[in-house]
Design a protein around this motif. Structure first.
Motif, PDB file in Angstrom:
ATOM      1  N   THR A  81       0.490  -1.169   0.524  1.00  0.00           N
ATOM      2  CA  THR A  81       0.022   0.085  -0.242  1.00  0.00           C
ATOM      3  C   THR A  81       0.515   1.086   0.348  1.00  0.00           C
ATOM      4  N   LEU A  82       0.565   2.586  -0.885  1.00  0.00           N
ATOM      5  CA  LEU A  82       1.335   3.754  -0.976  1.00  0.00           C
ATOM      6  C   LEU A  82      -0.380   4.453  -0.705  1.00  0.00           C
ATOM      7  N   ILE A  83       0.261   5.062   0.553  1.00  0.00           N
ATOM      8  CA  ILE A  83      -0.752   6.546   0.477  1.00  0.00           C
ATOM      9  C   ILE A  83      -0.290   7.628   0.614  1.00  0.00           C
ATOM     10  N   ASN A  84      -0.313   8.581   0.055  1.00  0.00           N
ATOM     11  CA  ASN A  84      -0.017   9.938  -0.690  1.00  0.00           C
ATOM     12  C   ASN A  84      -1.351  11.173   0.040  1.00  0.00           C
ATOM     13  N   ALA A  85      -0.078  11.010   1.337  1.00  0.00           N
ATOM     14  CA  ALA A  85      -0.815  11.861   1.840  1.00  0.00           C
ATOM     15  C   ALA A  85      -0.066  13.471   1.994  1.00  0.00           C
ATOM     16  N   ALA A  86       0.914  13.462   1.628  1.00  0.00           N
ATOM     17  CA  ALA A  86       2.425  14.767   1.450  1.00  0.00           C
ATOM     18  C   ALA A  86       1.054  16.186   0.709  1.00  0.00           C
ATOM     19  N   GLY A  87       0.813  17.093   1.362  1.00  0.00           N
ATOM     20  CA  GLY A  87       0.116  18.106   0.468  1.00  0.00           C
ATOM     21  C   GLY A  87       0.681  19.661   1.654  1.00  0.00           C
ATOM     22  N   VAL A  88       0.339  20.183   0.542  1.00  0.00           N
ATOM     23  CA  VAL A  88       0.370  21.749   1.314  1.00  0.00           C
ATOM     24  C   VAL A  88      -0.789  22.596   1.161  1.00  0.00           C
ATOM     25  N   ASN A  89      -0.965  23.370   1.564  1.00  0.00           N
ATOM     26  CA  ASN A  89      -2.059  24.100   1.284  1.00  0.00           C
ATOM     27  C   ASN A  89      -1.728  26.186   1.141  1.00  0.00           C
ATOM     28  N   HIS A  90      -2.588  27.034   0.540  1.00  0.00           N
ATOM     29  CA  HIS A  90      -2.374  28.717   0.722  1.00  0.00           C
ATOM     30  C   HIS A  90      -3.289  28.758   0.531  1.00  0.00           C
ATOM     31  N   PHE A  91      -3.894  29.676   1.407  1.00  0.00           N
ATOM     32  CA  PHE A  91      -5.128  29.833   1.856  1.00  0.00           C
ATOM     33  C   PHE A  91      -4.702  31.748   0.325  1.00  0.00           C
ATOM     34  N   PHE A 139     -11.767  19.914  -3.035  1.00  0.00           N
ATOM     35  CA  PHE A 139     -11.594  20.624  -3.313  1.00  0.00           C
ATOM     36  C   PHE A 139     -10.701  20.426  -5.401  1.00  0.00           C
ATOM     37  N   GLY A 140     -10.845  19.055  -5.149  1.00  0.00           N
ATOM     38  CA  GLY A 140     -10.434  18.578  -6.348  1.00  0.00           C
ATOM     39  C   GLY A 140     -11.572  18.290  -7.207  1.00  0.00           C
ATOM     40  N   SER A 141     -12.511  18.865  -6.438  1.00  0.00           N
ATOM     41  CA  SER A 141     -13.766  18.432  -7.760  1.00  0.00           C
ATOM     42  C   SER A 141     -14.624  19.988  -7.966  1.00  0.00           C
ATOM     43  N   ILE A 142     -14.272  20.692  -6.896  1.00  0.00           N
ATOM     44  CA  ILE A 142     -15.064  22.048  -7.211  1.00  0.00           C
ATOM     45  C   ILE A 142     -14.149  22.820  -7.040  1.00  0.00           C
ATOM     46  N   GLY A 143     -13.064  24.375  -7.800  1.00  0.00           N
ATOM     47  CA  GLY A 143     -12.882  25.171  -7.595  1.00  0.00           C
ATOM     48  C   GLY A 143     -13.559  26.157  -7.076  1.00  0.00           C
ATOM     49  N   TYR A 144     -12.629  26.540  -5.812  1.00  0.00           N
ATOM     50  CA  TYR A 144     -12.513  27.398  -4.982  1.00  0.00           C
ATOM     51  C   TYR A 144     -12.181  28.191  -5.134  1.00  0.00           C
ATOM     52  N   PRO A 145     -13.182  29.826  -4.905  1.00  0.00           N
ATOM     53  CA  PRO A 145     -11.984  31.269  -4.738  1.00  0.00           C
ATOM     54  C   PRO A 145     -11.600  31.244  -3.210  1.00  0.00           C
ATOM     55  N   TYR A 150      -4.529  25.415  -5.052  1.00  0.00           N
ATOM     56  CA  TYR A 150      -4.267  24.648  -4.384  1.00  0.00           C
ATOM     57  C   TYR A 150      -5.914  23.147  -4.955  1.00  0.00           C
ATOM     58  N   CYS A 151      -6.543  24.294  -5.127  1.00  0.00           N
ATOM     59  CA  CYS A 151      -7.945  23.517  -6.051  1.00  0.00           C
ATOM     60  C   CYS A 151      -6.798  22.844  -7.662  1.00  0.00           C
TER      61      CYS A 151
END
Length: 263
Positions: A81-91, A139-145, A150-151
């Motif tokens: 199993t490989l779980i790709n959970a690394a990520g960052v976000n900028h608001f 937000f991988g399915s809905i582009g959000y302002p 990140y989207c």
């Protein structure tokens, strides 16, 4: 997959959802190789959870870091199993971002995730039945302002998951796209939390998300979206995007106010 049979690499293991996931998996007998950039955080996590856990401090954005993960997985005795959970976000508004920050977000959320998956696929194939789990977002399915970069990264991750799933359709390997809604972790700043409170947007506890991810692993669901009405909006956005445009237009003044004053 039975959780007790899970031998998993988890990137972003010291993040909010990552830590909750580690606890939940180990509680059911999984064997985990935890990956992150900060050795001290990983060591603290491993000490908290004595048992079937190993760590590798590696920056998966670097070729050398991905090679370190591969070598650690081989020493671990292989993975299924490989779980790709690394990520960052900028608001913030797109025009507020530094170009370097946009590049770094895409590099980790998309490029490094694809490259690490590419590097580990041969090892996963050796196990016969195996899972690749990509941690996406509503937000991988809905582009959000306020979350444009990140989207973009999560839309890309969703497309990657779909394409890889189809590419591996004649093998025993499965690809899962798992999409939480807003979650109370350090990835979401106090401005985001306040904005969500005002917009009446629910935020899940990371342990709730982890429990849902374990359920998804057991069933081997190809896609899983969390939360209501978020599941409805994902479906609605795919069929009637202009309706979602109108709904988000009403929220825009509040989003802009928080984005412009997020400091």
């Amino acid at each position: 997959m039975k959780i007790s049979e899970c031998r998993a690499v988890i990137t972003g293991a010291s993040g909010g959802i990552g830590q909750a996931l580690v606890s939940a998996l180990l509680a059911e007998g999984a064997q985990l190789l935890l990956v992150g950039r900060h050795s001290a955080a990983l060591q603290a996590l491993a000490q908290t959870h004595s048992g079937n856990v190993a760590i590798v401090a590696a920056d998966i954005r670097q070729t050398s870091g991905r090679e370190d993960v591969l070598a650690a997985a081989q020493r671990f005795g292989g993975i299924n199993t490989l779980i790709n959970a690394a990520g960052v976000n900028h608001f913030g508004l797109l025009e507020q971002h530094e170009e370097s920050a946009i590049a770094e977000l895409i590099e980790l959320n998309v490029t490094a995730t694809l490259q690490l998956t590419h590097r580990l696929l041969p090892l996963l194939r050796q196990q016969g039945r195996a899972l690749v789990v990509n941690l996406g977002s509503t937000f991988g399915s809905i582009g959000y302002p306020g979350f444009t970069a990140y989207c973009a990264s999560k839309f890309a991750l969703r497309g990657f998951s779909e394409a890889l799933r189809r590419e591996l359709a004649d093998t025993p390997m499965k690809v899962i796209y798992f999409a939480p809604r807003a979650t109370r972790t350090s990835m979401n700043s106090s401005a985001v939390v306040s904005m969500n409170d005002q917009l009446k947007v629910s935020m899940d506890d990371p342990h709730t998300v982890a429990a849902q991810l374990l359920a998804t692993l057991r069933r081997e669901d190809e896609e899983r979206y969390l939360g209501w009405p978020e599941q409805l909006f994902v479906r609605l956005n795919s069929l009637l995007p202009r309706v979602v445009d109108q709904a988000l237009r009403k929220q825009l003044p509040i989003i802009l106010r928080f984005a412009r004053n997020k400091a």
